[in-house]
Scaffold this motif. Structure first.
Motif, PDB file in Angstrom:
ATOM      1  N   SER A   2       0.844  -1.189   0.000  1.00 43.66           N
ATOM      2  CA  SER A   2       0.000   0.000   0.000  1.00 43.66           C
ATOM      3  C   SER A   2       0.880   1.240   0.000  1.00 43.66           C
ATOM      4  O   SER A   2       1.974   1.243   0.570  1.00 43.66           O
ATOM      5  CB  SER A   2      -0.934   0.017   1.209  1.00 43.66           C
ATOM      6  OG  SER A   2      -0.184   0.118   2.393  1.00 43.66           O
ATOM      7  N   ALA A   3       0.391   2.213  -0.698  1.00 42.79           N
ATOM      8  CA  ALA A   3       1.093   3.497  -0.810  1.00 42.79           C
ATOM      9  C   ALA A   3       0.121   4.480  -1.441  1.00 42.79           C
ATOM     10  O   ALA A   3      -0.870   4.081  -2.044  1.00 42.79           O
ATOM     11  CB  ALA A   3       2.343   3.353  -1.682  1.00 42.79           C
ATOM     12  N   PRO A   4       0.386   5.774  -1.316  1.00 45.04           N
ATOM     13  CA  PRO A   4      -0.457   6.740  -1.999  1.00 45.04           C
ATOM     14  C   PRO A   4      -0.366   6.519  -3.507  1.00 45.04           C
ATOM     15  O   PRO A   4       0.681   6.150  -4.027  1.00 45.04           O
ATOM     16  CB  PRO A   4       0.136   8.092  -1.624  1.00 45.04           C
ATOM     17  CG  PRO A   4       1.059   7.852  -0.494  1.00 45.04           C
ATOM     18  CD  PRO A   4       1.445   6.414  -0.535  1.00 45.04           C
ATOM     19  N   ARG A   5      -1.470   6.718  -4.185  1.00 42.77           N
ATOM     20  CA  ARG A   5      -1.480   6.572  -5.632  1.00 42.77           C
ATOM     21  C   ARG A   5      -1.545   7.955  -6.266  1.00 42.77           C
ATOM     22  O   ARG A   5      -2.307   8.812  -5.855  1.00 42.77           O
ATOM     23  CB  ARG A   5      -2.693   5.745  -6.069  1.00 42.77           C
ATOM     24  CG  ARG A   5      -2.701   5.464  -7.551  1.00 42.77           C
ATOM     25  CD  ARG A   5      -3.836   4.583  -7.924  1.00 42.77           C
ATOM     26  NE  ARG A   5      -5.083   5.297  -7.695  1.00 42.77           N
ATOM     27  CZ  ARG A   5      -6.278   4.808  -7.944  1.00 42.77           C
ATOM     28  NH1 ARG A   5      -6.406   3.584  -8.381  1.00 42.77           N
ATOM     29  NH2 ARG A   5      -7.350   5.525  -7.725  1.00 42.77           N
ATOM     30  N   VAL A   6      -0.704   8.154  -7.259  1.00 37.62           N
ATOM     31  CA  VAL A   6      -0.691   9.420  -7.983  1.00 37.62           C
ATOM     32  C   VAL A   6      -0.641   9.101  -9.474  1.00 37.62           C
ATOM     33  O   VAL A   6       0.089   8.213  -9.911  1.00 37.62           O
ATOM     34  CB  VAL A   6       0.496  10.321  -7.556  1.00 37.62           C
ATOM     35  CG1 VAL A   6       1.819   9.662  -7.812  1.00 37.62           C
ATOM     36  CG2 VAL A   6       0.433  11.668  -8.252  1.00 37.62           C
TER      37      VAL A   6
END
Length: 81
Positions: A2-6
């Motif tokens: 999981s990680a921020p999506r950009v």
């Protein structure tokens, strides 16, 4: 994972600063070949209506070689899963 999506559009080049620690989906630009290429590669063809125009363009993203684009992005520390 999981990680921020950009999302980076085609006009925004990926840099270490704007992709670090993020999941970054990207568009693969289409590549174009002539329809005649398929006729040259075919062992036989059945085309009674004559709809294939050998000089007409055939443009699809999967022809662009996404592997080459991914290879170019790995210098930014890209993890591909």
């Amino acid at each position: 994972m999981s990680a921020p999506r950009v999302y980076l559009d085609a006009s925004t080049p990926p840099t270490a600063a704007n992709v670090a620690g993020k999941i970054v989906p990207f568009d693969v630009p289409p590549a174009t070949v002539l329809q005649g290429l398929f006729l040259q590669l075919a062992l036989r063809s059945h085309e009674p209506d004559g709809q294939i125009n050998p000089s007409a363009p055939y443009s699809r993203p999967y022809l662009a070689g996404p592997a080459a684009l991914l290879d170019a992005k790995t210098d930014l520390g890209t993890v591909i899963r």
